[in-house]
Design a protein around this motif. Structure first.
Motif, PDB file in Angstrom:
ATOM      1  N   ILE A  69       0.853  -1.182   0.000  1.00 56.62           N
ATOM      2  CA  ILE A  69       0.000   0.000   0.000  1.00 56.62           C
ATOM      3  C   ILE A  69       0.893   1.237   0.000  1.00 56.62           C
ATOM      4  O   ILE A  69       1.732   1.398   0.887  1.00 56.62           O
ATOM      5  N   THR A  70       0.699   2.087  -0.996  1.00 60.17           N
ATOM      6  CA  THR A  70       1.502   3.306  -1.136  1.00 60.17           C
ATOM      7  C   THR A  70       0.610   4.530  -0.983  1.00 60.17           C
ATOM      8  O   THR A  70      -0.453   4.605  -1.607  1.00 60.17           O
ATOM      9  N   ILE A  71       1.023   5.472  -0.150  1.00 62.68           N
ATOM     10  CA  ILE A  71       0.295   6.715   0.082  1.00 62.68           C
ATOM     11  C   ILE A  71       0.958   7.833  -0.711  1.00 62.68           C
ATOM     12  O   ILE A  71       2.175   8.018  -0.649  1.00 62.68           O
ATOM     13  N   GLY A 108       4.868   7.494   1.500  1.00 64.54           N
ATOM     14  CA  GLY A 108       5.256   6.329   2.281  1.00 64.54           C
ATOM     15  C   GLY A 108       4.506   5.097   1.817  1.00 64.54           C
ATOM     16  O   GLY A 108       3.516   5.188   1.085  1.00 64.54           O
ATOM     17  N   GLU A 109       4.994   3.928   2.219  1.00 64.77           N
ATOM     18  CA  GLU A 109       4.322   2.691   1.856  1.00 64.77           C
ATOM     19  C   GLU A 109       4.562   1.635   2.924  1.00 64.77           C
ATOM     20  O   GLU A 109       5.443   1.777   3.787  1.00 64.77           O
ATOM     21  N   ASN A 132       6.941   3.508   5.893  1.00 60.24           N
ATOM     22  CA  ASN A 132       8.403   3.546   5.863  1.00 60.24           C
ATOM     23  C   ASN A 132       8.973   4.958   5.887  1.00 60.24           C
ATOM     24  O   ASN A 132      10.148   5.151   6.170  1.00 60.24           O
ATOM     25  N   GLU A 133       8.139   5.971   5.596  1.00 64.19           N
ATOM     26  CA  GLU A 133       8.613   7.354   5.614  1.00 64.19           C
ATOM     27  C   GLU A 133       8.111   8.108   6.846  1.00 64.19           C
ATOM     28  O   GLU A 133       8.193   9.327   6.907  1.00 64.19           O
ATOM     29  N   GLY A 134       7.553   7.361   7.803  1.00 61.67           N
ATOM     30  CA  GLY A 134       7.006   8.002   8.990  1.00 61.67           C
ATOM     31  C   GLY A 134       5.493   8.061   8.934  1.00 61.67           C
ATOM     32  O   GLY A 134       4.896   8.112   7.864  1.00 61.67           O
TER      33      GLY A 134
END
Length: 248
Positions: free
Chosen positions: A19-21, A62-63, A84-86
């Motif tokens: 899942i990617t935001i 992030g994902e 993964n990016e916070g």
């Protein structure tokens, strides 16, 4: 909230998802810039891809990776995962519940006499109301229930009598194809440009109740309107159902 359906083979417990935001504001600007270049040619000050507001290149914020089988075994079938990016993402995974109803649910709602909690010192300001339509999820194995938002309206500026746009939603997404008695909730919120939006009131309904509540006296009639109440059961306004039905 985003809801989607996928195939999962229970014999392959590991069915993976990624899942990617993305930053929607930056993404829209990115695509507009690309369209302008396509139509008009490259401009001296055009830089692609656009940086996101966090400083990362592109629109990805992030994902996270998740396994479907693991999610189905969690209490309430919901878990909080770290991006993964916070930041965090709540993921809810449940088996599809398919009823026999098909088609599109079409509905049109307006508000009347919504309590103005933002009048200001001179009484010149008003709320910016919108509504959310949610369906109830019950996990019988763990005795957990929660509401899942399936539709959110636009907000109307400075109005205690908002006239929202009509909307359509697939009955599978709305009520898992089992519409007449499915528990639904309509919550009214005040949109805030800064800070969190403020919950005002809500009413629990079903598709059948919405259909029975369709007004017979016009869009300002209060005779058959739904009452929305706050946590103290104070009536905070009315919802007039202008249209509600399932189109096959």
């Amino acid at each position: 909230m985003t809801i989607f359906t996928l195939e999962h083979d229970e014999s392959k417990d590991w069915t993976p998802l990624r899942i990617t935001i993305h930053d929607g504001i930056a993404e829209n600007a990115f695509h507009r810039a690309k369209e302008n270049i396509s139509r008009n040619g490259s401009q001296p000050n055009t830089v692609l891809p656009l940086p996101s507001r966090s400083g990362r290149e592109g629109t990805k914020m992030g994902e996270v990776d998740v396994k479907v089988g693991g999610g189905l075994r969690m209490d309430g079938q919901e878990t909080k995962l770290a991006l993964n990016e916070g930041g965090s993402l709540f993921v809810h995974i449940t088996k599809s519940q398919q009823g026999s109803d098909t088609g599109m649910f079409t509905c049109h709602i307006r508000g009347l006499d919504i309590k103005n909690i933002e009048s200001g010192l001179l009484g010149l300001r008003a709320i910016d109301p919108y509504f959310e339509l949610s369906k109830k999820f019950v996990d019988p194995d763990h005795g957990i229930s929660r509401w899942h938002v399936v539709y959110r309206s636009e907000h109307i500026l400075n109005s205690i009598n908002p006239y929202w746009n009509p909307f359509e939603i697939d009955v599978d997404r709305l009520c898992n194809g089992d519409c007449p008695g499915k528990e639904l909730k309509i919550a009214v919120w005040d949109h805030e440009n800064w800070g969190e939006d403020r919950w005002l009131a809500e009413v629990e309904v079903s598709v059948a109740e919405l259909q029975k509540s369709v007004t017979k006296g016009g869009n300002a009639s209060r005779d058959n309107a739904l009452r929305v109440e706050d946590a103290n059961e104070e009536v905070m306004g009315l919802l007039v159902v202008l249209k509600a039905g399932v189109i096959a």
